[in-house]
Scaffold this motif. Structure first.
Motif, PDB file in Angstrom:
ATOM      1  N   SER A  54      -1.342   9.056  -3.319  1.00  0.00           N
ATOM      2  CA  SER A  54       0.077   9.000  -2.945  1.00  0.00           C
ATOM      3  C   SER A  54       0.280   8.202  -1.659  1.00  0.00           C
ATOM      4  O   SER A  54       1.397   7.739  -1.388  1.00  0.00           O
ATOM      5  N   HIS A  55      -0.759   8.050  -0.861  1.00  0.00           N
ATOM      6  CA  HIS A  55      -0.689   7.267   0.368  1.00  0.00           C
ATOM      7  C   HIS A  55      -1.973   6.466   0.546  1.00  0.00           C
ATOM      8  O   HIS A  55      -3.054   6.913   0.129  1.00  0.00           O
ATOM      9  N   HIS A  56      -1.832   5.294   1.184  1.00  0.00           N
ATOM     10  CA  HIS A  56      -2.987   4.414   1.402  1.00  0.00           C
ATOM     11  C   HIS A  56      -2.926   3.875   2.832  1.00  0.00           C
ATOM     12  O   HIS A  56      -2.713   2.684   3.061  1.00  0.00           O
ATOM     13  N   TRP A  57      -3.103   4.781   3.795  1.00  0.00           N
ATOM     14  CA  TRP A  57      -2.930   4.402   5.192  1.00  0.00           C
ATOM     15  C   TRP A  57      -4.036   3.497   5.709  1.00  0.00           C
ATOM     16  O   TRP A  57      -3.798   2.617   6.538  1.00  0.00           O
ATOM     17  N   SER A  69       0.825  -1.213   0.000  1.00  0.00           N
ATOM     18  CA  SER A  69       0.000   0.000   0.000  1.00  0.00           C
ATOM     19  C   SER A  69       0.855   1.257   0.000  1.00  0.00           C
ATOM     20  O   SER A  69       0.559   2.233  -0.685  1.00  0.00           O
ATOM     21  N   GLU A  70       1.951   1.235   0.791  1.00  0.00           N
ATOM     22  CA  GLU A  70       2.819   2.400   0.898  1.00  0.00           C
ATOM     23  C   GLU A  70       4.104   2.259   0.084  1.00  0.00           C
ATOM     24  O   GLU A  70       4.866   3.216  -0.045  1.00  0.00           O
ATOM     25  N   GLY A  71       4.384   1.068  -0.436  1.00  0.00           N
ATOM     26  CA  GLY A  71       5.570   0.874  -1.259  1.00  0.00           C
ATOM     27  C   GLY A  71       6.873   0.931  -0.499  1.00  0.00           C
ATOM     28  O   GLY A  71       7.915   1.310  -1.045  1.00  0.00           O
ATOM     29  N   ARG A  72       6.850   0.550   0.785  1.00  0.00           N
ATOM     30  CA  ARG A  72       8.052   0.565   1.615  1.00  0.00           C
ATOM     31  C   ARG A  72       7.817  -0.292   2.849  1.00  0.00           C
ATOM     32  O   ARG A  72       6.703  -0.760   3.087  1.00  0.00           O
TER      33      ARG A  72
END
Length: 294
Positions: free
Chosen positions: A110-113, A33-36
């Motif tokens: 840009s974010h998927h918290w 989701s966040e790519g990290r």
């Protein structure tokens, strides 16, 4: 149309930041989701055999905090004591890293918290530990910005959760949220999170909680400290009155203290006692105000 609820300036919602880790168990997870890679911490109850399935409580931190913020002695000691005394049934608690992300999926993608928490962290905890199945095995609780995030997660699908506990959180409609945030944040960030006015970027609690059926079998507890920052207490009181007028069952707690972990540590056991079981016998301190709308 669903509209963006509440949430926050870093200045208003800032609480105590990083500190040494204590007794919680930490894991780092590769987030698609966040790519990290992001961390989360898990609280394990005292005396647990590690095999009996337990309910899982998601605790969302506020702005300026991180995945270690609940891992301070004042919090874990209060939780341990309430379980050992038999006031609160044993439970697992997970605190994910959320940065200053508002715990929502951003409008600009840009974010998927929200996805990070519900679609990655929760399944990973369920894989690592035995968790009670169904709504009664999943509860969400948040403080400050995390309270706003808990409200958003819960409102998006109440039937998924046994309960939501929202402490020291601002609750506003879309227009007032944007007006408030404009005092602290650049327009580009507000647009990134919420999109242009009228965007389907969140759930408005004033619109969604139309009556008792809107709970979908879940429970709601709202709480606010006597020494909150800014008008947060007024906002929570206003939402409580709105729910009471619509006869939406909920609990509203006015507890002594400020906008900090030391205060919230005293509230967690009382809230969880009522959220995790139907026959809670724990009473609130005489200095608190507790209103029940049935």
């Amino acid at each position: 149309m669903r509209t963006a609820n509440l949430i926050v300036s870093a200045g208003l919602l800032l609480v105590v930041g990083c500190h040494p880790r204590g007794r919680m168990d930490y894991t780092e997870l590769d987030s698609s989701s966040e790519g990290r890679t992001l961390p989360y911490g898990v609280y394990l109850p005292p005396g647990w055999d590690g095999q009996t399935p337990l309910p899982l409580v998601i605790l969302l931190h506020g702005a300026g905090d991180d995945a270690t913020s609940a891992d301070r002695r004042v919090v874990t000691k209060a939780l341990d004591a309430s379980i050992e005394a038999g006031d609160v049934p044993p439970f697992l608690m997970v605190m994910p890293e959320g940065e200053l992300g508002f715990w929502v999926n951003w409008h600009d993608e840009s974010h998927h918290w929200k996805d990070w928490v519900l679609e990655e962290v929760v399944p990973d905890v369920q894989r690592r530990y035995p968790v009670v199945e169904g709504p009664q095995g999943l509860h969400v609780m948040g403080v400050s910005m995390g309270g706003a995030g808990a409200m958003q997660m819960w409102l998006s699908e109440p039937a998924r959760f046994g309960s939501a506990t929202v402490l020291s959180a601002p609750i506003l409609n879309e227009a007032d949220t944007r007006k408030f945030l404009a005092r602290f944040m650049p327009p580009s960030i507000i647009l990134g999170v919420f999109g242009p006015p009228g965007s389907d970027a969140g759930v408005d609690p004033y619109v969604e909680m139309t009556g008792p059926d809107a709970l979908q079998g879940s429970q709601l507890t709202l709480g606010v400290a006597t020494r909150e920052k800014g008008p947060m207490g007024k906002w929570s009181e206003a939402y409580h009155q709105e729910l009471a007028g619509r006869k939406v069952p909920h609990r509203f707690i006015q507890f002594r203290g400020g906008h900090n972990w030391r205060t919230w540590a005293k509230v967690f056991p009382f809230a969880l006692c009522h959220q995790l079981q139907s026959d809670c016998s724990m009473t609130a301190p005489s200095s608190w105000g507790v209103s029940e709308t049935d």
